[in-house]
Design a protein around this motif. Sequence first.
Motif, mmCIF file in Angstrom:
data_model
loop_
_atom_site.group_PDB
_atom_site.id
_atom_site.type_symbol
_atom_site.label_atom_id
_atom_site.label_comp_id
_atom_site.label_asym_id
_atom_site.label_seq_id
_atom_site.Cartn_x
_atom_site.Cartn_y
_atom_site.Cartn_z
ATOM 1 N N MET A 1 0.847 -1.198 0.000
ATOM 2 C CA MET A 1 0.000 0.000 0.000
ATOM 3 C C MET A 1 0.882 1.248 0.000
ATOM 4 O O MET A 1 1.749 1.397 0.860
ATOM 5 N N LYS A 2 0.692 2.115 -0.974
ATOM 6 C CA LYS A 2 1.499 3.324 -1.090
ATOM 7 C C LYS A 2 0.752 4.514 -0.495
ATOM 8 O O LYS A 2 -0.386 4.795 -0.843
ATOM 9 N N LYS A 3 1.464 5.218 0.382
ATOM 10 C CA LYS A 3 0.855 6.329 1.116
ATOM 11 C C LYS A 3 1.513 7.649 0.750
ATOM 12 O O LYS A 3 2.735 7.772 0.743
ATOM 13 N N LEU A 4 0.699 8.637 0.437
ATOM 14 C CA LEU A 4 1.161 9.987 0.124
ATOM 15 C C LEU A 4 0.727 10.930 1.230
ATOM 16 O O LEU A 4 -0.440 10.915 1.638
ATOM 17 N N ILE A 5 1.659 11.737 1.709
ATOM 18 C CA ILE A 5 1.313 12.810 2.645
ATOM 19 C C ILE A 5 1.667 14.139 1.995
ATOM 20 O O ILE A 5 2.799 14.341 1.541
#
Length: 341
Positions: A1-5
């Motif tokens: 799962m790729k997370k962007l902040i």
Amino acid sequence: MKKLIIQIPCLNEAQTLPPTLADLPRSVPGIDVIETLVVDDGSRDGTADVARACGVDHVVRLTRNKGLAAAFMAGIDASLKKGADFIVNTDADNQYAAGEIPKLLAPLLAGDADIVIGDRNIAEVEHMSWRKRQLQRLGSWVVRQVSSTSVPDTTSGFRAYTREAALRMTIVSDFSYTLESIIQAGKKRMAIAHVAVATNPRTRESRLFDNVFSYVKRSAATIVRIYAMYEPLKVFTYIGLTVFGVGFLLGLRFVYLYLTDYTGQGRYVQSLILSAVLLIVGFQVLLIGLLADVISANRKLLEDLVYRVRSLELPSADVDASKRDETPRVLSGQSNRRWER
């Protein structure tokens, strides 16, 4: 799962923050989770409260104003600890078109870059004066030369980082992170890409500097300081050889005049004294360069230590300890490039 902040450093942005947050994308191809993080750099207008009211996922509040560079690094550290795989930095004044974030992330998702910087095409920015545009172009050219990169808009705050690039980022300036981070990334041989991005109409004047002279002075000091940190032997060798060379030429002048025009009255003793002083100073500067080079090697070891400590602070589920000592695939050999879509 790729997370962007998506992180947004703020200083008294209670009025401009809501439309900025409203424009942020809710989904990006290739990204599974998008979160927002606001860094309140000692605001006195309730910026942190406005951010929470707008539904921001994370708010980092500094009790007093510490400057843009400190706010930027506070956001980077917080984003990493929240498990970000990618970090996008944008301004709270809604200067940058948030719809360009997918374009900004494309080189990172493709594995072709560590850092991507949004190019505003300064020559076409209408609200920027001609003098300011020329200074921006000159400053960007200088940064490109000292960093060995090809970024056309080095002062752009619209940029994206991979987790590895963010982990290796260490800002020491208290003025601005934009120039320093590019020089640092170039010296660490990170792959830096740039994409053309659109901008929105200006909502307020810049708060980073009081006047153009102040900005030029502080930016120049930052460039010299950071370049000297990463290339101390080269910097001090150039300075030392220049001073030594001037002294040597004055010494030759004294010898020539002594042999051809000496009257026994010490007419050229002043040149001899000045030559000796310059030769000594030049030699001392060269020795300082050697010492600075040794210190630079120690600094690189400390930066590697900071990188490892930051890696250990990441959520355990997101970090494979067996890979911490490996050189990232993109960091090891990619060149600077320009992406356009």
